[in-house]
Each structure stands twice: as structure tokens, then as C-alpha cells.
Design an enzyme around this catalytic site. Sequence first.
Site, PDB file in Angstrom:
ATOM      1  N   TYR A  26       0.838  -1.199   0.000  1.00  0.00           N
ATOM      2  CA  TYR A  26       0.000   0.000   0.000  1.00  0.00           C
ATOM      3  C   TYR A  26       0.874   1.251   0.000  1.00  0.00           C
ATOM      4  O   TYR A  26       1.534   1.568   0.984  1.00  0.00           O
ATOM      5  CB  TYR A  26      -0.944   0.016   1.203  1.00  0.00           C
ATOM      6  N   HIS A  90       0.677 -11.916   1.058  1.00  0.00           N
ATOM      7  CA  HIS A  90      -0.276 -11.058   0.351  1.00  0.00           C
ATOM      8  C   HIS A  90      -0.519 -11.517  -1.089  1.00  0.00           C
ATOM      9  O   HIS A  90       0.420 -11.690  -1.854  1.00  0.00           O
ATOM     10  CB  HIS A  90       0.287  -9.638   0.348  1.00  0.00           C
TER      11      HIS A  90
END
Length: 169
Positions: A26, A90
Site C-alpha cells: 500500500y 499477500h
Amino acid sequence: SAAEVAECVHAAIDAGVNLMDTAAYYGKGVAEDLLGRALEGGWREKVSICTKACRLDSAVFDFTPDGTRKCVEASLKRLRTDRVEILLAHDIEFADDYEYVFNETYHVLQQLKKEGKTRYIGMSCYPLGLLKQAIERCELDVVISYAHCNLFNTRLLTELMPVAEARGT
């Protein structure tokens, strides 16, 4: 700005939010850095942090044990903490080799848990079939998917939850 982020995070905590979800991906680490700054001064003790490793950019992934470990260490530094409560591999659907993820990546997640870098380990991905395999193949505490539980799609409840509940995930 960092001040605006801190104000927002503090307001969320004051309103009862107790889990902050972020990832190395992010903002290429910016989200973790801003969250880490916002949690200084005693705020860190008021929340659990979930972060994710292995995805570094939109098309850059490193599921190797060394890459996973380096990613986690960098995340902890940005977050200004020595541990997170939840650590996930992830977007595992982008791995070239799922067997590798279920063995090598999973093994390093277990090691990081034993070292006290995280309390819970898991994996995230969109395809429920792959996430189901991850639950069946690995002893995961947590999994994350998205967009499969809403008024129009309840696949998460019907396809994944029975397996997760049976495995204690």
C-alpha cells in the site's frame, strides 16, 4: 499529510476501531510509515495491526523465505514496532508456484510467529478455491479475501467458512 493521517487514526481509535490493516504494497510502504507515525505516543498499545508481506508493487512479488523476511523487517521498521498481531502472505494467487507458497512461504511465516514478530499468520487472495487450498494445506490462523460476501454474493459463507471453521482458521 502525516498530521491529517494521525488525526484520522486517533479519531478512529477513539471511536472504537481496534484493528488497523495495512501492507508493504500500500503506497509502496508509505501507508505503513504513516500508520507507524500515527501510532507513536502510546497509540500503538490501543490497536492490533495486520500487515501483509510478499507483494511489493503491482507486478512485483517475492514469496521466497528471504524476501518475505526482508519485507516483514522493513514493515516493522516503518510501523515503528517490534511485532504485529497479524501477518499475511499477500495476494498468493500471483505466485508462480502455489506449492512453494504452501511450503516455503508458510514455513517462514511459522518461523516469524515463533520469533514473536507476529501473533497470527495467514494468507490473502481473491480466488476462494485457492484460499480453501491454503487453509487445507497450512495451519493458518487468519485468511482474507474480498468481494465474496455481500447481498449478491455469499460464496465466502457457503464455500470458505465451512472449511475455515473445520480447521480453526
